[in-house]
Structures are given as C-alpha cells and as structure tokens.
Design an enzyme around this catalytic site. Structure first.
Site, mmCIF file in Angstrom:
data_model
loop_
_atom_site.group_PDB
_atom_site.id
_atom_site.type_symbol
_atom_site.label_atom_id
_atom_site.label_comp_id
_atom_site.label_asym_id
_atom_site.label_seq_id
_atom_site.Cartn_x
_atom_site.Cartn_y
_atom_site.Cartn_z
ATOM 1 C CG HIS A 229 -2.095 -0.876 1.121
ATOM 2 N ND1 HIS A 229 -2.458 -1.758 2.106
ATOM 3 C CD2 HIS A 229 -3.005 -1.016 0.130
ATOM 4 C CE1 HIS A 229 -3.552 -2.406 1.728
ATOM 5 N NE2 HIS A 229 -3.901 -1.974 0.545
ATOM 6 C CB CYS A 526 3.587 -5.646 -20.056
ATOM 7 S SG CYS A 526 3.412 -7.395 -19.670
#
Length: 596
Positions: A229, A526
């Site tokens: 987070h 990616c």
C-alpha cells in the site's frame, strides 16, 4: 533561504536526469546512542533500500509514531460488566471506522479506496461478532479485540495472496481500537512543523493515504515491497519512496538526511553544499518531465513504442488522453474480481469493447485471464491452494475448465470486430511447447495475433522454440523476477530479491530480446521494470521493442529515453549483465548512460 527538498511531481518511477554518484561501499562509522533509542552517526553514512518512486529530497527526518499495545489485563470480567464492555468496544470500533471514513472522503483516487476499505473492515460484522462472543465469555474488550484479530490474521495468512495482505490492515485497525479503548492518542503520522522525510518501520494504509506531498518530501520504510500500500499510494501522490531499508533504525528523528530514491539511498551527514545543487537540479528535471509531450524518441533519433497498462474502459480512456501509443497490457481478470459467476460472451465482449474503442486505430494487447494467486476470481480460481503463486493460475486453469479460455477468446474476437486497430492476444503462465502450439492455434483461428507472456523461467529458457510458434512475446517482469529469484513478490521481507534489477533476471530478459531480434519477432516488457526510466533504457538497449506501463509513468520514461542515445542504451545493457547484485547493476547502468 535554504532549499530543503525537491519532490517528484509525477508518479511511477520518474527519472533523475541529472548526474548522480553511484553507490559506494558502505563504511562502518562510529556511532553514539541517544535517549530515543536511535543512534546518531558521527560522520557521513549511506544506507540502501529498494527504490519505488524516484526523486531527491533533503530535509529533517520524522518518524511515524507507533502505539505499542502493552501487556493487557486478561482477568475475567464479572458478568454484570460484560454488556457495558461490549458497548465500550462498539463505540471504540465505531470511532475508528468513522475516522477512516472521514479521511477517505478527503482523499482521492487509490488513497480514498484504501481508506474506505479499511473503514469497512473495522466495522466488519463477522469480526465484531467474534469480539462480542469473547466479551460475553468474560474477556476484556481490548484482549478480545487482540485475540480475535490474531485469529482472523491466521485465516488470512493461510488463504494467501490478497487475503494475506489484509493482515497489515487488520492489525492496524486493532491497534487503533485498542488505543481508543485505553484512552491513548491515535497512532500514525506526526504533526509536522516543516517539510520532512517521513520514516517508518512500515506504514498502515490509513497513514499513507493521508500523506500531504507538500509536507512529506520523501518516504522511507524499513519493511514493505514494491506492491505494498505504501508503494502504491506513494506513486499516486508522486512522493519519492524507498522501501525495505533494513538499517533505517540508525536514523534519529530531526536529523537532516539526503534521500536519493533513484538509487534507493539515504545519507546521514551529507555535505549540504553538495546535495543542495543536486536537489535543485532535480526540481528542473521534474519540470522537464512535466513539459514532455512525446512521442518517445532516443537522442539518436530512434522511436520507442510506449504503451499503457489498463484494466477497464475508464483507465483506457484516461491513457488515450495522454501519451500512450496503444495498450500493451489489458488485464482482463481485473474486470471480474467482484463477479460471482462467469460473465456471458456478450457481457465479456461489451467490457472488452470499452478498452478497444478507446484506441480505435492503435494496438491493443489483451491478456487472457490471469486469475489465481493474488488475483482470485470466484469462478476461475482453485480454492485453498497451499502455494497459489506456484499453483493453478493463468493458462493452467484450463486444466480444470477449458471452456473458460475458449469462451474468453470468442468474446475477445467478437469485440475485435468493432476495432480497426491491431488486435493482439497473449496468454499468461505458458510453460511448455505443446501449450504454446495449442494456444497459438486457438488464437489464430479467431483472426487474432497470437502471443504469450514470458514470466515462467521455462519460457525464457525455451524461447528459441517458443518464438518459432508465436507472433510476439511480452515479458512480465514482476512474475519472472519472483520465479527466477524463488521469492514471493507479495512478501515484504523479500523485497531485495524481488527487484527487477537482479542480474539473473536481466540475463534472461536479454536472452529473450536477443532471440526476438534474431527471429524478427516483437518482444515487449509490461511488468514494473518498464516504468523505471533507467531500466527502460537498459531494456531498449537489449533489443526490447516496446514498453508498457501505467499511463502516468510514460512522461518520465519518455523524458529519460530522450536524454540518451541507442549506443548508450546498448552499453548499459551490456554492463548490467556483469553486475554482482541489483544495486551494482543500477550503478553500472547509470555510469554507462552518463548519469554518473
């Protein structure tokens, strides 16, 4: 007036376009203890962690305050007090939930979502019911909250993946509730009197989401990883960030520190006359990024294809309004995380059309479902796997239900009929040559361009054979790194290993890119590595043909690519393969690129 810091204005791995010294071997220096329990360095010292968001800062250190739950009195409550104790717990939990909800309303984007989720978790009926039962049996409220939290955490950790990540949230909520019950101040970020570098063992989502970038000029944590987070919200807020800095405890509060988040370094006792010009130059570099308007092109003139990673139509529209030249990774599984049943073909096609139509004449690379592990989908994930990261995920779900895969391909094909651009499809977790041949046949039968993800080491090792069969490959560096280094990328304690700059990972990427050049097949990247501006230069030097990243990272990557030549990129690609570790690889690349 002394310039105390420069902060990053863009998110996701922005570059430092100024000369920087490479990390030097750390010298152990004399220290002295002070009453805070921290230590003060008597001379200059540099410590290292894992870079997350690039940028420079020079400012006083401020530590996050932590409420340590004391030894609690577990003496059974008289029956006459239990109802009052239950009410007292409910009031404390409601207060904590209300505070989190209020912060959610003040925050935006991901920060708001994280806080709202925490607010809901603190009011979870199942959690509160279990606490109520313990109190009714005579357990004091604070003890009941603590015991119940540990029971839930044990269940979450056993489930693994995203559920295991929730333990940080739940323990943070428990700490706040217990503090409220004991009449203690709420733990968290201190009230700052001046712009500071915020230090913490780790940051709870409630703390991270409320950060003010005007006052928090850099963020450094002892724990955490690139997907925590803390990292996610630091990227959103554009705050230079370093995680997994194991020696952070040596930094005393109030001490001025120099943070170079591009190198993952924090220096105590740095000469002010040396660091301030670098900080000022970093401000100018941030300005160059803000003024970058694309398209991406090296200083020697070669164009570079920069694509966006998206997960839904809204994200695709936002990316299309920026500088993305198309979509390099459409994460289809993220469209269905909340679905309780498999969507119909028409429902799927409608979702895919939203992304395709955002880039009407450009390339869109759609990844088939990568369900399982940290992205559980109710109708496409095996329950209670002992090791989901090495379990039934991606293409491997076809072993349980092959129709999920073929029906999704039908839906993608239906949506592609409304799209005049390039329609490419790639499949995750492909590991064997028979799998490659099978998925390629199914994709081409539907008139689509066939590719696979290179994230399992077997695919990189067998790439000579795999590229004979497919039209393109895309390297997923997040999973490739975790599998090459045998380190769960969701485990904050292993952040040093799950670093895409690890030479073993770079060696495999270089191999895939080289074979792609030999066979004339596109090789994209990616994963998180594509959004690191310096590593992006290395990848281009290896022969990677496209880079896909969060749309907000594109200007930073584009600006850095525009500052170097192809020869420099190729030189950097060569020297990183001789590195001893990730830090050494970073330093070698910077020297080769002229970033000192």
């Amino acid at each position: 007036m002394e310039l105390v810091a420069a902060r990053q204005q863009q998110s996701d791995h922005q570059p430092s376009l100024i000369p920087l010294d490479p990390p030097k071997s750390e010298t152990l220096l004399p220290v002295r203890f002070i009453s805070t329990g921290k230590v003060i360095m008597s001379t200059e010292k540099t410590i290292y962690g894992t870079p997350v968001v690039n940028g420079l800062a020079y400012a006083p250190a401020a530590w996050v305050s932590r409420f340590q739950i004391p030894k609690l009195d577990a003496t059974p409550l008289p029956e006459s007090e239990r109802e009052t104790e239950t009410t007292r717990f409910d009031q404390a939990a409601a207060t904590v939930s209300a505070r989190l909800a209020a912060r959610a309303k003040q925050a935006v984007g991901t920060a708001s979502d994280v806080l709202a989720a925490q607010s809901e978790l603190s009011a979870d009926p199942g959690y509160r019911q279990m606490v109520h039962q313990a109190i009714k049996a005579g357990t004091p409220a604070a003890v009941a909250a603590l015991q119940t939290t540990e029971k839930f955490c044990a269940m979450f950790e056993k489930a693994g993946g995203l559920m295991a990540e929730r333990t940080t949230d739940l323990r943070d909520i428990c700490t706040r509730v217990v503090a409220e019950l004991l009449g203690e101040p709420e733990p968290g970020v201190p009230q700052l009197r001046e712009p500071s570098v915020l230090l913490a063992d780790d940051l709870a989502p409630a703390d991270t989401a409320g950060l003010n970038p005007e006052m928090i000029l850099a963020l450094v944590t002892e724990q955490g990883g690139s997907t925590s987070h803390t990292s996610i919200i630091a990227r959103q807020l554009g705050i230079p960030c370093i995680v997994a800095m194991r020696e952070l405890g040596c930094v005393p509060p109030g001490e001025k520190v120099f943070v170079d988040a591009s190198l993952g370094s924090l220096t105590l006792g740095a000469p002010v006359h040396e660091v301030l010009p670098r900080v000022e130059a970093d401000v100018r570099a941030r300005e160059a990024i803000r003024n970058w308007a694309g398209p991406a092109r090296l200083a020697s003139g070669e164009e570079v294809e920069l694509l966006a990673n998206v997960q839904d139509g809204a994200g695709a529209q936002k990316a299309a309004s920026g500088y993305a030249q198309g979509v390099g990774l459409f994460r289809t599984e993220l469209c269905f995380l909340d679905s309780t049943h498999e969507p119909t073909l028409d429902e799927q096609a409608a979702v895919y059309c939203e992304v395709l139509t955002a880039f009407p004449n450009q390339k869109v690379v759609t990844r088939t479902l990568d369900s399982g592990s940290d992205k559980p989908i109710a109708w496409a994930t095996l329950e209670q796997e002992p090791n989901p990261a090495l379990g039934v995920r991606g293409l491997r779900t076809t072993g349980l239900n092959q129709g999920l895969f073929t029906r999704q391909l039908d839906a993608i094909a239906a949506a592609s009929k409304q799209h005049s651009g390039k329609n490419w499809v790639m499949v995750p977790m492909v590991s064997t040559l028979p799998e490659v041949k099978w998925v390629t046949k199914l994709i081409r039968e539907r008139g689509l361009v066939a590719g696979i993800m290179v994230e399992v080491p077997a695919a990189a090792i067998m790439i000579d054979h795999f590229l004979e069969e497919v039209d393109f490959v895309s390297i997923g560096t997040n999973d490739l790194t975790q599998y090459v280094m045998a380190a769960d990328r969701m485990n904050a304690n292993l952040a040093t290993y799950t670093d895409s700059w690890q030479p073993a990972v770079l060696t495999l990427i270089a191999r895939v890119a080289r074979v792609g050049q030999e066979k004339g097949k596109p090789v994209g990247v990616c994963g998180e590595a594509a959004a690191d501006p310096v590593l992006a230069c290395v990848l281009i030097g290896m022969g990677v043909t496209s880079l896909s990243m969060a749309a907000t990272a594109i200007p930073g990557v584009g600006a850095q690519l525009g500052a170097v030549t192809l020869d420099q990129c190729q030189a950097a690609a060569a020297v990183v393969l001789q590195a001893a570790d990730a830090g050494d690889a970073r330093a070698r690349a910077r020297r080769a690129l002229g970033l000192r």
